[in-house]
Enzyme design. Structure first.
Site, PDB file in Angstrom:
ATOM      1  N   SER A 149       0.854  -1.192   0.000  1.00 20.55           N
ATOM      2  CA  SER A 149       0.000   0.000   0.000  1.00 20.55           C
ATOM      3  C   SER A 149       0.887   1.239   0.000  1.00 20.55           C
ATOM      4  CB  SER A 149      -0.876   0.007   1.260  1.00 20.55           C
ATOM      5  OG  SER A 149      -1.397   1.292   1.533  1.00 20.55           O
ATOM      6  N   TYR A 162      -3.214  -0.558  10.091  1.00 22.16           N
ATOM      7  CA  TYR A 162      -3.085  -0.862   8.662  1.00 22.16           C
ATOM      8  C   TYR A 162      -1.697  -0.458   8.166  1.00 22.16           C
ATOM      9  CZ  TYR A 162      -4.407  -0.777   3.700  1.00 22.16           C
ATOM     10  OH  TYR A 162      -4.483  -0.988   2.339  1.00 22.16           O
TER      11      TYR A 162
HETATM   12  P1  NAP Z   1     -11.753  -5.317  -0.253  1.00 21.45           P
HETATM   13  O1  NAP Z   1     -12.719  -4.931  -1.315  1.00 21.45           O
HETATM   14  O2  NAP Z   1     -12.075  -5.058   1.176  1.00 21.45           O
HETATM   15  O3  NAP Z   1     -11.387  -6.874  -0.455  1.00 21.45           O
HETATM   16  C1  NAP Z   1     -10.600  -7.520   0.499  1.00 21.45           C
HETATM   17  C2  NAP Z   1     -10.781  -9.002   0.292  1.00 21.45           C
HETATM   18  O4  NAP Z   1     -10.074  -9.714   1.299  1.00 21.45           O
HETATM   19  C3  NAP Z   1     -12.259  -9.430   0.381  1.00 21.45           C
HETATM   20  O5  NAP Z   1     -12.538 -10.362  -0.638  1.00 21.45           O
HETATM   21  C4  NAP Z   1     -12.325 -10.104   1.752  1.00 21.45           C
HETATM   22  O6  NAP Z   1     -13.309 -11.093   1.836  1.00 21.45           O
HETATM   23  C5  NAP Z   1     -10.945 -10.738   1.805  1.00 21.45           C
HETATM   24  N1  NAP Z   1     -10.590 -11.143   3.165  1.00 21.45           N
HETATM   25  C6  NAP Z   1     -10.629 -10.391   4.293  1.00 21.45           C
HETATM   26  N2  NAP Z   1     -10.240 -11.143   5.345  1.00 21.45           N
HETATM   27  C7  NAP Z   1      -9.965 -12.393   4.877  1.00 21.45           C
HETATM   28  C8  NAP Z   1      -9.536 -13.615   5.474  1.00 21.45           C
HETATM   29  N3  NAP Z   1      -9.291 -13.702   6.779  1.00 21.45           N
HETATM   30  N4  NAP Z   1      -9.358 -14.698   4.672  1.00 21.45           N
HETATM   31  C9  NAP Z   1      -9.604 -14.629   3.341  1.00 21.45           C
HETATM   32  N5  NAP Z   1     -10.021 -13.499   2.701  1.00 21.45           N
HETATM   33  C10 NAP Z   1     -10.191 -12.390   3.480  1.00 21.45           C
HETATM   34  O7  NAP Z   1     -10.357  -4.592  -0.504  1.00 21.45           O
HETATM   35  P2  NAP Z   1      -9.631  -4.083  -1.824  1.00 21.45           P
HETATM   36  O8  NAP Z   1      -9.769  -2.612  -1.918  1.00 21.45           O
HETATM   37  O9  NAP Z   1     -10.011  -4.939  -2.988  1.00 21.45           O
HETATM   38  O10 NAP Z   1      -8.119  -4.366  -1.394  1.00 21.45           O
HETATM   39  C11 NAP Z   1      -7.484  -5.588  -1.679  1.00 21.45           C
HETATM   40  C12 NAP Z   1      -6.078  -5.477  -1.135  1.00 21.45           C
HETATM   41  O11 NAP Z   1      -5.450  -4.282  -1.640  1.00 21.45           O
HETATM   42  C13 NAP Z   1      -6.029  -5.346   0.396  1.00 21.45           C
HETATM   43  O12 NAP Z   1      -4.888  -6.008   0.886  1.00 21.45           O
HETATM   44  C14 NAP Z   1      -5.877  -3.839   0.609  1.00 21.45           C
HETATM   45  O13 NAP Z   1      -5.244  -3.551   1.854  1.00 21.45           O
HETATM   46  C15 NAP Z   1      -5.002  -3.474  -0.545  1.00 21.45           C
HETATM   47  N6  NAP Z   1      -5.066  -2.068  -0.932  1.00 21.45           N
HETATM   48  C16 NAP Z   1      -6.248  -1.494  -1.286  1.00 21.45           C
HETATM   49  C17 NAP Z   1      -6.236  -0.143  -1.689  1.00 21.45           C
HETATM   50  C18 NAP Z   1      -7.483   0.577  -2.096  1.00 21.45           C
HETATM   51  O14 NAP Z   1      -7.412   1.815  -2.228  1.00 21.45           O
HETATM   52  N7  NAP Z   1      -8.595  -0.091  -2.294  1.00 21.45           N
HETATM   53  C19 NAP Z   1      -5.044   0.563  -1.727  1.00 21.45           C
HETATM   54  C20 NAP Z   1      -3.865  -0.069  -1.315  1.00 21.45           C
HETATM   55  C21 NAP Z   1      -3.892  -1.387  -0.928  1.00 21.45           C
HETATM   56  P3  NAP Z   1     -14.811 -10.719   2.299  1.00 21.45           P
HETATM   57  O15 NAP Z   1     -15.287  -9.626   1.405  1.00 21.45           O
HETATM   58  O16 NAP Z   1     -15.566 -11.995   2.145  1.00 21.45           O
HETATM   59  O17 NAP Z   1     -14.674 -10.261   3.749  1.00 21.45           O
HETATM   60  C1  GCO Z   2      -7.319   5.041   3.771  1.00 20.20           C
HETATM   61  C2  GCO Z   2      -7.390   4.139   2.573  1.00 20.20           C
HETATM   62  C3  GCO Z   2      -5.989   3.673   2.213  1.00 20.20           C
HETATM   63  C4  GCO Z   2      -6.037   2.831   0.977  1.00 20.20           C
HETATM   64  C5  GCO Z   2      -4.690   2.403   0.549  1.00 20.20           C
HETATM   65  C6  GCO Z   2      -3.816   3.556   0.181  1.00 20.20           C
HETATM   66  O1  GCO Z   2      -8.204   4.971   4.626  1.00 20.20           O
HETATM   67  O2  GCO Z   2      -6.350   5.826   3.788  1.00 20.20           O
HETATM   68  O3  GCO Z   2      -8.243   3.029   2.794  1.00 20.20           O
HETATM   69  O4  GCO Z   2      -5.430   2.971   3.276  1.00 20.20           O
HETATM   70  O5  GCO Z   2      -6.790   1.685   1.184  1.00 20.20           O
HETATM   71  O6  GCO Z   2      -4.082   1.547   1.437  1.00 20.20           O
HETATM   72  O7  GCO Z   2      -2.668   3.022  -0.411  1.00 20.20           O
END
Ligand code: NAP
Ligand code: GCO
Length: 269
Positions: A149, A162
């Site tokens: 992230s 986080y």
């Molecule tokens: P999301 O929509 O919340 O999806 C997260 C996924 O992880 C969901 O499918 C969730 O399943 C699953 N999960 C949670 N706990 C779990 C467990 N114990 N075992 C198996 N699966 C589990 O998040 P996203 O935005 O797609 O993010 C995906 C990844 O990218 C995460 O690691 C997040 O930290 C990272 N990320 C996101 C962003 C952003 O801006 N969106 C930016 C940087 C990094 P359920 O839905 O069934 O709970």
């Molecule tokens: C927040 C956001 C971020 C993004 C991502 C940024 O609350 O600041 O959820 O944490 O998910 O990780 O890179």
């Protein structure tokens, strides 16, 4: 043109496991790798979402293998990987994508909440990688991509657990590289910026002021799409990145390169 693209990015006969891939970034990554020919294994913790996602993948012509296991549970992960090895094949590409976030100020966050985020966002990628890496080492081939992230390098008010987890994941990625690169494993991270998924809906929708901050802090002037992350994952999952190791590839529209700017400053019509 076509030959070099196929030579570098063809994932045919590769088995890719993406954790947390019933929607969001995980699904976009899985779809991209599937379209490049990989056999896709979709993990999640929800039976309902695993059932529902199959139709979504089918819209893209992808027949995925779905598998429920909690990535924080060592026994469940062991059983899950064994099932994949028996029913699909050894895991060639691991995407540690599953993750959660809790937006609570440090002084208000119960320790149990902090520990839950660390368990899922930092310990779980270790658990799954430890189960998958021995086979990759034996075969002298493997790709591991840890979903980091911007918070692997930045803090922000209210996301202490986080950021601690994602910062740790950046250096866990480095340490996996130190120990496993010699066996022809490439272990890298992806650091998405602000991506439009369910995880950020709370701070993006309904006129939330954070949306304005993201729009001004992101030089590209937009939220990222899950597919933007999927495209980066294809590079790190492919031959094209065989000498890229221990690296976190930021997919952030330029946020990390930008201290900030005054709206309208030096804009070109
Ligand atoms: P999301 O929509 O919340 O999806 C997260 C996924 O992880 C969901 O499918 C969730 O399943 C699953 N999960 C949670 N706990 C779990 C467990 N114990 N075992 C198996 N699966 C589990 O998040 P996203 O935005 O797609 O993010 C995906 C990844 O990218 C995460 O690691 C997040 O930290 C990272 N990320 C996101 C962003 C952003 O801006 N969106 C930016 C940087 C990094 P359920 O839905 O069934 O709970
Ligand atoms: C927040 C956001 C971020 C993004 C991502 C940024 O609350 O600041 O959820 O944490 O998910 O990780 O890179």
């Amino acid at each position: 043109m076509e030959n070099i693209i196929k030579e570098l990015f063809d994932l045919s006969n590769k088995v890719a496991l993406i954790t947390g891939a019933t929607h969001g970034i995980g699904m976009a990554v899985a779809k991209t790798l599937g379209k490049a020919g990989a056999k896709i294994v979709v993990n999640d913790i929800s039976d309902e979402k695993l059932t529902a996602c199959k139709a979504e993948y089918k819209k893209d012509g992808l027949d995925v293998y779905t598998l429920k296991f909690d990535v924080t549970n060592e026994d469940a992960v062991d059983k899950g990987i064994t099932e994949i090895e028996q029913n699909v094949g050894p895991v060639d590409i691991l995407i540690n994508n599953a993750g959660i976030i809790k937006r609570i100020p440090i002084l208000d966050m119960p320790l149990s909440d902090f520990k839950q985020v660390i368990d899922i966002d930092l310990i779980a990628p270790l658990i799954v990688a430890k189960r998958v890496a021995p086979g990759m080492i034996k075969r002298r081939s493997g790709k591991i991509i840890n979903m980091c992230s911007m918070m692997s390098v930045y803090g922000r008010n209210s996301v202490s657990a986080y950021a601690a987890a994602k910062g740790g994941l950046k250096l866990l990625t480095a340490n996996m590289t130190c120990e496993w690169a010699k066996y022809n494993l490439q272990i890298n991270g992806i650091g998405p910026g602000y991506i439009a998924t369910s995880q950020t809906a709370a701070i993006r929708e309904g006129g939330h002021p954070f949306n304005d901050l993201v729009m001004t802090r992101t030089p590209a002037g937009r939220w990222g799409e899950p597919e933007d992350v999927g495209n980066a994952a294809l590079f790190l999952a492919s031959k094209a990145s065989d000498f890229v190791n221990g690296h976190v590839l930021y997919v952030d529209g330029g946020i990390l390169a930008n201290f900030g700017y005054v709206k309208g400053e030096n804009d070109i019509d």
